[in-house]
Structures are given as C-alpha cells and as structure tokens.
Design an enzyme around this catalytic site. Structure first.
Site, short mmCIF file in Angstrom:
data_model
loop_
_atom_site.label_atom_id
_atom_site.label_comp_id
_atom_site.label_asym_id
_atom_site.label_seq_id
_atom_site.Cartn_x
_atom_site.Cartn_y
_atom_site.Cartn_z
N LYS A 161 58.69 38.28 30.20
CA LYS A 161 57.62 37.85 29.20
C LYS A 161 57.09 39.11 28.51
CE LYS A 161 58.04 33.43 31.39
NZ LYS A 161 57.59 32.22 32.21
N ASP A 177 53.28 26.93 27.34
CA ASP A 177 54.53 26.33 27.77
C ASP A 177 54.75 25.11 27.54
OD1 ASP A 177 55.76 28.21 29.87
OD2 ASP A 177 53.84 27.90 31.12
N GLN A 192 52.02 31.25 35.62
CA GLN A 192 53.45 31.05 36.06
C GLN A 192 53.44 30.32 37.37
OE1 GLN A 192 55.81 32.62 34.44
NE2 GLN A 192 57.32 31.77 36.03
#
Ligand code: GUN
Length: 291
Positions: free
Chosen positions: A52, A119, A96
């Site tokens: 990412k 997200d 994460q």
C-alpha cells in the site's frame, strides 16, 4: 477463455491517479496523504502494508507507515486513532487487520473518523454503501466491480454467487452486485462454510466470486461452462518447482477451472493489485472532500 489482468488494469488506474496528482500540484492543491497503521508483525499484514505504501509512492501520494509492537494496549491504539482523526494533514488512514487478540477490532473501527475511513469499514460507511449514498467503497469489492467494468463484462440480470461472508469481502461484495447500477444488477446468492452442497449453487453461477480462504476450494466440476470466475483467495503453497520453496495459489483450482470460463482472474495478478488501487482511489476522494 480470457484472463482478467488485474496487474494491467491497476497499472492503468495508477497512471490515471498519478496524472491527477500532477494536476492537483499544478493547481497548488494538497496531495493526498494516506497513513497505514500496523500493529504487531503478522507476515501477511506486513506485506499488504508495504504494498500500500509503495503504491502511494508510485502515484505521488504522501504516505506514512506507523508501526507498533504487538503488546501495545487498546488504549494506546485508541490514542493513535484520535491523533489521526485530529491531524488535518492526514486525508485517510487504515488500521491493518487482524489486530492482536487483546485489542477489540470493533472498538478501534468505531473510533475511526468515518470521513477518514478509506477502508470503508466503519458501520456508518457500511450503512451508506448499503443505502446507495456516495461513500468509500470497500477496496476489494470495489476493485472487482472495476475489473468487470473495464472488461465490459455484462452483469445485468445474471446470477452472481459469492462464496464467503466476511465483512471485508463477501458481505459488501453481495451488496454491490445486487444494487441497481451498470456493472451490478445481479441476482445474488451468498454461500459460506455452513452451506450444504455448495456445488448446487456454484453450478448456477454466471459470475462466481470466491472469497472463502481455502486453497483450491473451487474445482472444475463446481463451475458452469462459460462462467466468469473471480478469485479473491491468496495462499502460500509449498512447491519444489520454485527457488523460494513456495508458490501462490488462490481459492480456485485455476489450471482445471480456467478452460471452462469465459473470464477468470489469476492469482497472483488478478484481484490483489485492484484492492490496492481502490484504496488509493478512496484516499483521493477523501483528499478532494468528495465523500
Ligand atoms: N486485512 C485484510 N484486508 C484488509 C483491508 O483491506 N484493510 C485492512 N485495514 N485490513 C485488512
């Protein structure tokens, strides 16, 4: 059979994003800034976060990786989240998953400012997605819809079978495929680990999306001739044919399933690279205040 090349499409989208960054800079505007928070040292999470951050650099976004040890407390992580919520230089951030067991994922996700939740995991944002309001779409499902779109794969009125019901992939995927939109409008069936005789459903699928997390779960006898197969799984499998001693495999037995398909995504190089560009697209939206 045509291969759906996620690597190629994601490279095109990255170029589009890089062009947008050049435009933003020329106009004297802010460049998108994504922060990734990583707690502990889960090997897969380390790889995802590194990808990412690398993708941000490639398109000219600012990115910051915040790493913490697995024994940080929930309170300490909540403080990190509060700081990120308040930091006006940060457009979007992700924590994460999975988190260490002593930290409640639900508590952390609820504490993230929904405007910065690139997200799309916050319940407010999930609710907006379900009701069709403009919002950050969860990265993997959005990346899959983008692949269907860029390959002009007809979806309207088709039967889409999703295997897997996770909050990250299966559930939002089923929502996106059933909504009234050009690359959606399907009749959707969700199957999962408790579905008896799963083959009865998969054989009816015009579009089969597999996100169960079991290597080579879908075999050729489970797939209808001419189906579109999208494989979300990614697993390391021992192999004596590679230097590293392992190879990557998906949830689909690609070698035997591919000849039956009209389209299929490979692993690697299918859905994976699309997940990352969707996150970048969400970060750009956050920076431009489009959500
Ligand atoms: N773990 C597995 N996939 C994801 C993702 O898309 N976002 C975050 N934050 N964690 C993950």
């Amino acid at each position: 059979m045509e291969l759906i090349d996620g690597k190629k499409i994601s490279a095109q989208i990255k170029q589009e994003l890089a062009d947008e960054v050049v435009r933003l800079k020329a106009e004297g505007k802010k460049v998108p800034h994504l922060v990734a928070v990583l707690v502990g040292n889960d090997a897969a999470s380390e790889t995802y976060v590194a990808s990412k951050v690398k993708a941000c650099r490639e398109v000219g976004f600012k990115s910051t990786e915040l790493r913490y040890s697995a024994d940080m407390t929930e309170e300490q992580l909540l403080e990190v989240v509060e700081k990120l919520n308040a930091d006006t230089d940060v457009d979007g951030y992700i924590v994460q998953l999975p988190l260490p067991k002593h930290i409640s994922e639900q508590k952390i996700l609820l504490a993230i400012d929904p405007d910065k939740d690139v997200d799309g995991f916050h319940p407010c944002n999930v609710g907006k997605m379900v009701t069709g309001l403009p919002i950050y779409l969860p990265a993997t499902p959005a990346g899959i819809v983008e692949l269907l779109k860029r390959y002009h794969i007809p979806t309207q009125g088709k039967h889409c079978v999703v295997i897997g019901r996770s909050n990250i992939v299966g559930t939002p995927m089923s929502v996106l495929m059933s909504r009234k939109a050009e690359y959606a409008d399907c009749t959707v069936t969700i199957c999962h680990s408790r579905t008896p005789d799963i083959k009865e459903y998969t054989l009816q699928a015009d579009i089969l999306i597999v996100a169960l997390g079991k290597p080579h779960f879908v075999t050729a006898d489970m797939v209808k001739e001419g189906a579109v197969v999208v494989d979300v799984g990614i697993h390391r499998i021992a192999s004596d044919k590679t230097k590293s001693g392992f190879r990557l495999a998906g949830d689909v037995d690609f070698e035997n399933v591919a000849p039956k398909c009209s389209y299929i995504t490979p692993v690697p190089g299918g859905v994976g690279p699309m997940t990352i560009v969707s996150l970048l697209q969400n970060t750009l939206k956050a920076c431009k205040g489009l959500v």
